[in-house]
Design a protein around this motif. Structure first.
Motif, PDB file in Angstrom:
ATOM      1  N   GLY A 235      14.519  52.185  50.799  1.00 60.14           N
ATOM      2  CA  GLY A 235      13.859  52.763  51.954  1.00 60.14           C
ATOM      3  C   GLY A 235      12.356  52.622  51.919  1.00 60.14           C
ATOM      4  O   GLY A 235      11.676  52.954  52.904  1.00 60.14           O
ATOM      5  N   VAL A 236      11.820  52.129  50.805  1.00 63.08           N
ATOM      6  CA  VAL A 236      10.372  52.035  50.614  1.00 63.08           C
ATOM      7  C   VAL A 236       9.930  50.595  50.396  1.00 63.08           C
ATOM      8  O   VAL A 236       8.978  50.117  51.019  1.00 63.08           O
ATOM      9  N   ARG A 237      10.603  49.880  49.514  1.00 63.83           N
ATOM     10  CA  ARG A 237      10.253  48.505  49.188  1.00 63.83           C
ATOM     11  C   ARG A 237      11.409  47.569  49.553  1.00 63.83           C
ATOM     12  O   ARG A 237      12.535  48.001  49.807  1.00 63.83           O
ATOM     13  N   GLY A 238      11.118  46.273  49.538  1.00 58.40           N
ATOM     14  CA  GLY A 238      12.154  45.277  49.750  1.00 58.40           C
ATOM     15  C   GLY A 238      12.445  45.005  51.213  1.00 58.40           C
ATOM     16  O   GLY A 238      12.010  45.746  52.106  1.00 58.40           O
ATOM     17  N   PRO A 239      13.210  43.954  51.493  1.00 53.27           N
ATOM     18  CA  PRO A 239      13.524  43.586  52.872  1.00 53.27           C
ATOM     19  C   PRO A 239      14.327  44.670  53.573  1.00 53.27           C
ATOM     20  O   PRO A 239      15.419  45.030  53.140  1.00 53.27           O
ATOM     21  N   GLY A 240      13.753  45.211  54.642  1.00 53.74           N
ATOM     22  CA  GLY A 240      14.440  46.265  55.386  1.00 53.74           C
ATOM     23  C   GLY A 240      14.653  47.531  54.598  1.00 53.74           C
ATOM     24  O   GLY A 240      15.506  48.341  54.944  1.00 53.74           O
ATOM     25  N   PRO A 315      14.483  48.156  60.771  1.00 57.71           N
ATOM     26  CA  PRO A 315      14.077  47.712  59.432  1.00 57.71           C
ATOM     27  C   PRO A 315      12.578  47.752  59.192  1.00 57.71           C
ATOM     28  O   PRO A 315      12.130  47.546  58.051  1.00 57.71           O
ATOM     29  N   ALA A 316      11.776  48.018  60.244  1.00 56.32           N
ATOM     30  CA  ALA A 316      10.326  48.125  60.069  1.00 56.32           C
ATOM     31  C   ALA A 316       9.901  49.516  59.594  1.00 56.32           C
ATOM     32  O   ALA A 316       8.720  49.727  59.287  1.00 56.32           O
ATOM     33  N   LEU A 317      10.832  50.464  59.528  1.00 60.10           N
ATOM     34  CA  LEU A 317      10.484  51.821  59.059  1.00 60.10           C
ATOM     35  C   LEU A 317       9.765  51.803  57.704  1.00 60.10           C
ATOM     36  O   LEU A 317       8.743  52.479  57.550  1.00 60.10           O
ATOM     37  N   ARG A 320       6.114  50.859  58.089  1.00 59.87           N
ATOM     38  CA  ARG A 320       5.277  51.951  58.621  1.00 59.87           C
ATOM     39  C   ARG A 320       4.984  52.969  57.540  1.00 59.87           C
ATOM     40  O   ARG A 320       3.875  53.523  57.474  1.00 59.87           O
ATOM     41  N   LEU A 321       5.968  53.233  56.692  1.00 60.07           N
ATOM     42  CA  LEU A 321       5.758  54.157  55.581  1.00 60.07           C
ATOM     43  C   LEU A 321       4.642  53.664  54.663  1.00 60.07           C
ATOM     44  O   LEU A 321       3.719  54.411  54.325  1.00 60.07           O
ATOM     45  N   ARG A 322       4.712  52.387  54.258  1.00 57.33           N
ATOM     46  CA  ARG A 322       3.695  51.875  53.336  1.00 57.33           C
ATOM     47  C   ARG A 322       2.327  51.776  54.007  1.00 57.33           C
ATOM     48  O   ARG A 322       1.300  51.993  53.364  1.00 57.33           O
ATOM     49  N   ASP A 323       2.296  51.474  55.311  1.00 59.40           N
ATOM     50  CA  ASP A 323       1.023  51.492  56.042  1.00 59.40           C
ATOM     51  C   ASP A 323       0.416  52.893  56.012  1.00 59.40           C
ATOM     52  O   ASP A 323      -0.799  53.059  55.810  1.00 59.40           O
ATOM     53  N   ALA A 387       7.067  58.144  56.914  1.00 57.18           N
ATOM     54  CA  ALA A 387       6.915  57.104  57.932  1.00 57.18           C
ATOM     55  C   ALA A 387       6.652  57.685  59.317  1.00 57.18           C
ATOM     56  O   ALA A 387       6.143  56.975  60.191  1.00 57.18           O
ATOM     57  N   ASP A 388       6.974  58.959  59.536  1.00 59.01           N
ATOM     58  CA  ASP A 388       6.905  59.533  60.879  1.00 59.01           C
ATOM     59  C   ASP A 388       5.602  60.278  61.157  1.00 59.01           C
ATOM     60  O   ASP A 388       5.513  61.021  62.131  1.00 59.01           O
TER      61      ASP A 388
END
Length: 411
Positions: A235-240, A315-317, A320-323, A387-388
């Motif tokens: 949910g944090v790293r990796g594809p999707g 899958p962009a969630l 947004r979290l890392r941003d 992310a929210d």
């Protein structure tokens, strides 16, 4: 009388200095409590209450899905269909079709042949480690306290992995965090036939990534299995959001076991072990936390399945979290994180407690980590981003943290 370990006291009862000093039963607890308080290590759980507004950056709800309407609806629907609890061990009548569906969906999403759900991430790690190494794995012991297996663990491993190592009764070698060369040396020097290497993929305290690919190469070169805890990576790293293992192109690789949780990015509760079908079968037969624990409750299963569908659809969630994590780190004046955790070292444990309380008084909840969670002298505020959250909220949080640290003299 059966003696499990040690020796019975001489005579008909305990008449040593312990009785004479009054240190019997639970009398020693008061002194232990005073010692913890003097060291700044006493803990009182913060109680969240309905209707009290606060920005929660102390949780691990990375994607903000625990309160998502679809996740709540998934929990409600599962509870309505299956009841408030699983009512028994998974091996009795505690496995519902929803459990099996969740396991299949997670295995497919994370790129492994099979998955097995436990009632917590802690139990998933303890169950996996003790079933793969030590007496629970059916090792050929060469002595009364020698399992014939080796576990190599690093200093960044989560407490659940550490406890699994201890309970396994295998020989354990501890190496510095992320030191894959030390792992190679420990594996090369072993006399045991079987070996297991355990690590977090993203370390829970500061969100830094482990050298998973290097650790896997070290394990494979010496005929060992690598177990990677992806609790803070899925949910944090990796594809999707498929985790650091997927990011390294290792999903479903041979001799690789992955554990993760449903209580962080999926906003629910529970733990999962992923690997080949033979691993799932072995855990069902040999993992005591699976065999003897009541199955994961249906509401958590339903919530996790709904959260997984949201992540699949968006899958962009994780991006947004890392941003958001990078935004908040810059606003706080600290290094940008590799995942979603911002760790601000305060040093003194009591000062860290006071800084967290000052944040809470200003309407922001943050984590406060002290020994034994972190080494002495590194007590800290641990801020987990979601992310929210929007930019204005993140900037406000940074202002609150700065004011709290100044108030306690930590900045």
């Amino acid at each position: 009388m059966t003696i499990i370990s040690g020796q019975p006291a001489a005579g008909s009862g305990i008449t040593s200095g312990a009785v004479a000093s009054g240190e019997v039963g639970l009398a020693w607890l008061a002194g232990a409590a005073r010692d913890r308080a003097d060291a700044g290590l006493h803990r009182d759980p913060h109680v969240r209450r309905v209707g009290v507004d606060a920005i929660n950056l102390g949780s691990n709800d990375y994607l903000g899905l625990s309160t998502h309407p679809d996740v709540i609806a998934g929990a409600q629907a599962a509870a309505a269909q299956w009841g408030g609890g699983s009512t028994a061990s998974r091996l009795v009548v505690g496995t519902t079709q929803a459990h099996v569906d969740l396991e299949n969906e997670l295995a497919d999403f994370l790129g492994f042949p099979a998955a097995l759900a436990f009632s917590s991430g802690y139990l998933a790690n303890v169950g996996a480690v003790t079933a793969l190494a030590g007496r629970g794995a059916g090792s050929r012991a060469s002595g009364p306290n020698d399992s014939g297996d080796l576990i190599v663990s690093d200093t960044g491993s989560h407490a659940s992995l550490i406890d699994g190592c201890r309970l396994s009764r295998a020989r354990v070698v501890v190496v510095d965090r992320g030191d894959h060369e030390a792992v190679r040396a420990a594996l090369a020097d072993r006399t045991e036939e079987r070996a297991l290497v355990v690590t977090d993929s993203v370390y829970s305290i500061d969100g830094e990534p482990a050298p998973v690919a290097d650790l896997y190469a070290a394990a494979r070169a010496h005929g060992a299995v690598l177990l990677v805890d992806e609790a803070h990576a899925v949910g944090v790293r990796g594809p999707g959001g498929r985790g650091l293992v997927a990011e390294q192109g290792l999903s479903g690789a041979p001799d690789l076991v992955v554990t993760t949780v449903l209580s962080k990015s999926f906003g629910a509760q529970g733990g999962v072990v992923l690997g080949p079908e033979a691993l799932r079968s072995h855990l069902i037969d040999c993992a005591r936390p699976f065999i003897f624990d009541t199955g994961l409750n249906p509401a958590a299963v339903g919530a996790a399945r709904a959260a997984l569908q949201i992540l699949r659809a968006d899958p962009a969630l994780p991006d947004r979290l890392r941003d958001n994590a990078r935004h908040l780190a810059r606003a706080c004046g600290v290094d940008e994180p590799a995942a979603a955790v911002i760790s601000i070292i305060v040093g003194d444990p009591q000062r860290a407690v006071e800084a967290a309380a000052a944040c809470r008084d200003r309407g922001v909840l943050v984590g406060c980590f002290r020994p034994p969670s972190v080494p002495p002298g590194t007590s800290r505020l641990r801020i987990t981003v979601r992310a929210d959250l929007d930019a204005a909220t993140l900037d406000h949080v940074a202002e609150v943290v700065d004011a709290a640290l100044r108030e306690v003299g930590a900045r």
